[in-house]
Write a protein that holds these residues in place. Structure first.
Motif, PDB file in Angstrom:
ATOM      1  N   LEU A 159      20.893  49.272 -25.352  1.00 29.29           N
ATOM      2  CA  LEU A 159      20.690  48.024 -24.619  1.00 29.29           C
ATOM      3  C   LEU A 159      19.479  48.060 -23.697  1.00 29.29           C
ATOM      4  N   LEU A 160      19.110  49.240 -23.213  1.00 31.40           N
ATOM      5  CA  LEU A 160      18.100  49.330 -22.162  1.00 31.40           C
ATOM      6  C   LEU A 160      16.917  50.204 -22.554  1.00 31.40           C
ATOM      7  N   VAL A 161      16.664  50.326 -23.862  1.00 32.46           N
ATOM      8  CA  VAL A 161      15.620  51.227 -24.325  1.00 32.46           C
ATOM      9  C   VAL A 161      14.231  50.772 -23.880  1.00 32.46           C
ATOM     10  N   LEU A 162      14.057  49.490 -23.610  1.00 33.40           N
ATOM     11  CA  LEU A 162      12.749  48.991 -23.181  1.00 33.40           C
ATOM     12  C   LEU A 162      12.279  49.666 -21.896  1.00 33.40           C
ATOM     13  N   THR A 163      13.224  50.075 -21.057  1.00 34.21           N
ATOM     14  CA  THR A 163      12.833  50.643 -19.768  1.00 34.21           C
ATOM     15  C   THR A 163      12.131  51.979 -19.910  1.00 34.21           C
ATOM     16  N   LEU A 164      12.289  52.622 -21.056  1.00 32.71           N
ATOM     17  CA  LEU A 164      11.677  53.934 -21.262  1.00 32.71           C
ATOM     18  C   LEU A 164      10.406  53.854 -22.092  1.00 32.71           C
ATOM     19  N   VAL A 165      10.342  52.916 -23.031  1.00 28.87           N
ATOM     20  CA  VAL A 165       9.202  52.830 -23.934  1.00 28.87           C
ATOM     21  C   VAL A 165       8.169  51.810 -23.460  1.00 28.87           C
ATOM     22  N   VAL A 166       8.597  50.818 -22.694  1.00 29.19           N
ATOM     23  CA  VAL A 166       7.696  49.738 -22.294  1.00 29.19           C
ATOM     24  C   VAL A 166       7.322  49.798 -20.814  1.00 29.19           C
ATOM     25  N   THR A 167       8.305  49.929 -19.938  1.00 29.81           N
ATOM     26  CA  THR A 167       8.049  49.795 -18.505  1.00 29.81           C
ATOM     27  C   THR A 167       7.042  50.805 -17.950  1.00 29.81           C
ATOM     28  N   PRO A 168       7.132  52.112 -18.281  1.00 25.78           N
ATOM     29  CA  PRO A 168       6.146  53.050 -17.727  1.00 25.78           C
ATOM     30  C   PRO A 168       4.704  52.708 -18.102  1.00 25.78           C
ATOM     31  N   ALA A 169       4.482  52.345 -19.367  1.00 26.51           N
ATOM     32  CA  ALA A 169       3.124  51.991 -19.792  1.00 26.51           C
ATOM     33  C   ALA A 169       2.669  50.688 -19.142  1.00 26.51           C
ATOM     34  N   VAL A 197       6.953  61.597 -25.023  1.00 27.04           N
ATOM     35  CA  VAL A 197       6.852  60.771 -26.226  1.00 27.04           C
ATOM     36  C   VAL A 197       6.871  59.282 -25.880  1.00 27.04           C
ATOM     37  N   GLY A 198       7.828  58.880 -25.050  1.00 30.24           N
ATOM     38  CA  GLY A 198       7.937  57.473 -24.691  1.00 30.24           C
ATOM     39  C   GLY A 198       6.732  56.968 -23.934  1.00 30.24           C
ATOM     40  N   GLY A 199       6.191  57.794 -23.034  1.00 29.16           N
ATOM     41  CA  GLY A 199       5.025  57.381 -22.274  1.00 29.16           C
ATOM     42  C   GLY A 199       3.796  57.180 -23.137  1.00 29.16           C
ATOM     43  N   LEU A 200       3.581  58.071 -24.111  1.00 26.60           N
ATOM     44  CA  LEU A 200       2.411  57.949 -24.987  1.00 26.60           C
ATOM     45  C   LEU A 200       2.561  56.792 -25.973  1.00 26.60           C
ATOM     46  N   ALA A 201       3.722  56.680 -26.601  1.00 23.09           N
ATOM     47  CA  ALA A 201       3.935  55.582 -27.544  1.00 23.09           C
ATOM     48  C   ALA A 201       3.893  54.236 -26.830  1.00 23.09           C
ATOM     49  N   GLY A 202       4.354  54.210 -25.592  1.00 25.08           N
ATOM     50  CA  GLY A 202       4.371  52.958 -24.843  1.00 25.08           C
ATOM     51  C   GLY A 202       2.991  52.375 -24.608  1.00 25.08           C
ATOM     52  N   PHE A 249       2.184  53.695 -37.235  1.00 21.44           N
ATOM     53  CA  PHE A 249       2.635  53.614 -35.847  1.00 21.44           C
ATOM     54  C   PHE A 249       4.037  53.016 -35.747  1.00 21.44           C
ATOM     55  N   MET A 250       4.375  52.075 -36.618  1.00 19.87           N
ATOM     56  CA  MET A 250       5.727  51.519 -36.593  1.00 19.87           C
ATOM     57  C   MET A 250       6.764  52.609 -36.860  1.00 19.87           C
ATOM     58  N   LEU A 251       6.443  53.524 -37.781  1.00 21.78           N
ATOM     59  CA  LEU A 251       7.361  54.633 -38.034  1.00 21.78           C
ATOM     60  C   LEU A 251       7.445  55.564 -36.822  1.00 21.78           C
ATOM     61  N   VAL A 252       6.293  55.836 -36.206  1.00 16.67           N
ATOM     62  CA  VAL A 252       6.292  56.639 -34.983  1.00 16.67           C
ATOM     63  C   VAL A 252       7.111  55.952 -33.887  1.00 16.67           C
ATOM     64  N   LEU A 253       6.943  54.639 -33.780  1.00 17.92           N
ATOM     65  CA  LEU A 253       7.702  53.885 -32.788  1.00 17.92           C
ATOM     66  C   LEU A 253       9.195  53.939 -33.092  1.00 17.92           C
ATOM     67  N   GLY A 254       9.544  53.905 -34.385  1.00 23.12           N
ATOM     68  CA  GLY A 254      10.949  54.016 -34.752  1.00 23.12           C
ATOM     69  C   GLY A 254      11.551  55.332 -34.294  1.00 23.12           C
ATOM     70  N   LEU A 255      10.836  56.428 -34.485  1.00 24.71           N
ATOM     71  CA  LEU A 255      11.315  57.727 -34.019  1.00 24.71           C
ATOM     72  C   LEU A 255      11.428  57.755 -32.499  1.00 24.71           C
ATOM     73  N   THR A 256      10.436  57.189 -31.827  1.00 29.79           N
ATOM     74  CA  THR A 256      10.448  57.173 -30.364  1.00 29.79           C
ATOM     75  C   THR A 256      11.639  56.384 -29.827  1.00 29.79           C
ATOM     76  N   VAL A 257      11.903  55.244 -30.433  1.00 34.47           N
ATOM     77  CA  VAL A 257      13.047  54.428 -30.000  1.00 34.47           C
ATOM     78  C   VAL A 257      14.353  55.169 -30.235  1.00 34.47           C
ATOM     79  N   ALA A 258      14.469  55.827 -31.387  1.00 34.83           N
ATOM     80  CA  ALA A 258      15.692  56.580 -31.683  1.00 34.83           C
ATOM     81  C   ALA A 258      15.939  57.656 -30.638  1.00 34.83           C
ATOM     82  N   LEU A 259      14.879  58.330 -30.215  1.00 30.37           N
ATOM     83  CA  LEU A 259      15.023  59.348 -29.178  1.00 30.37           C
ATOM     84  C   LEU A 259      15.388  58.722 -27.842  1.00 30.37           C
ATOM     85  N   SER A 260      14.777  57.598 -27.529  1.00 35.44           N
ATOM     86  CA  SER A 260      15.018  56.949 -26.248  1.00 35.44           C
ATOM     87  C   SER A 260      16.433  56.399 -26.145  1.00 35.44           C
TER      88      SER A 260
END
Length: 293
Positions: A208-218, A37-42, A190-201
């Motif tokens: 504090l470090l959620v960016l590393t899962l949703v942003v860094t891989p992409a 999920v994080g990789g695709l949303a990212g 997409f903002m709602l999808v991103l909200g769900l993705t962030v909640a899971l991450s």
């Protein structure tokens, strides 16, 4: 034993590792789903320049999880509720990038302040408080796994439905709107999808470090390819490797999972940046080489 040896054993200790490995089956399953999920949303986070939005949503996700912890209800549900409120507010208030960043700047301290308040009122185990900030997926239980997998499946279905028009709207919103693509509707969805993705991450690496899962891989994948097929595949692969590797390393230590996930993810990004830079220099050298008459 020296101080260095003691620190090293805290970071990497594999005593009884085989027995402990059997205890994290749910965590490994949930980690694979979250990496997908994080990789695709990212991919769309990078295309639409939304890293700041990810951080803003994570703050209200933290507030929702903290409120759930205080009230004694499911933490994942609280985290999802907080994320959806933030994502919806950002989607409504921030149609333009400038307005969006202002809205996020307002929501972030509000969400963080609420989260701190709820944690201050919570009188339970300190580890539960710490886990909301730094992640605690090693302790994922069966009910949490069901929440995580069910929400991940919902995100994947929505992404599959809107992927092509969203990619078009992200690459060139003006042309997409001229051709009848519902750009604003897709942006809000997409903002709602991103909200769900962030909640899971948040369940993996904390607020504090959620960016590393949703942003860094992409971002790492974008350094080595621009292919619309290869980019999401690499992003997912990097996210899954970061999560699963972080779980397996954290299992053998007393350190929270987030430092391991962030270190693996950052290392992947550095390697991809070096590879991408080398390719760019080679292409530049090839173009500058004079051709024979």
């Amino acid at each position: 034993m020296t101080l260095a040896d003691g620190i090293w054993q805290q970071i990497f200790s594999f005593e009884n590792y085989g027995e402990l490995l059997a205890l994290v089956r749910n965590s490994l399953i949930a980690g694979a789903a979250l990496g997908l999920v994080g990789g695709l949303a990212g991919v769309f986070v990078i295309m639409r320049d939304l890293p700041f939005a990810v951080h803003g949503i994570s703050e209200l996700s933290f507030a929702g999880a903290s409120a759930a912890l205080l009230l004694g209800v499911d933490i994942v549900a609280g985290s999802i509720a907080g994320s959806l409120v933030a994502a919806g507010a950002i989607g409504i208030l921030g149609a333009r990038a400038r307005d969006r960043n202002s809205a996020i700047g307002i929501l972030m301290p509000f969400g963080l302040g609420l989260g701190v308040l709820f944690l201050a009122l919570y009188k339970g185990r300190a580890a539960n408080k710490f886990g909301l900030l730094t992640g605690q997926i090693v302790a994922v239980d069966t009910p949490q796994t069901k929440w995580l997998l069910g929400t991940s499946a919902l995100v994947l279905v929505v992404l599959a439905v809107i992927w092509r028009p969203l990619a078009f709207a992200s690459a060139d919103p003006d042309v997409a709107e001229a051709r009848g693509v519902p750009v604003r509707g897709l942006s809000f969805a997409f903002m709602l999808v991103l909200g769900l993705t962030v909640a899971l991450s948040v369940q993996v690496v904390g607020a504090l470090l959620v960016l590393t899962l949703v942003v860094t891989p992409a971002a790492a994948a974008a350094r080595v390819t621009a292919s619309p097929v290869l980019l999401p595949l690499l992003s997912v692969a990097f996210a899954v490797v970061s999560i699963e590797g972080g779980i397996l390393l954290a299992l053998g230590s007393s350190i929270p999972i987030s430092p391991y996930v962030t270190t693996i993810s950052f290392t992947v990004y550095v390697v991809c940046r070096l590879v991408g830079g080398r390719r760019s220099r080679r292409r530049g050298a090839g173009r500058s080489t004079p051709q024979p008459a």
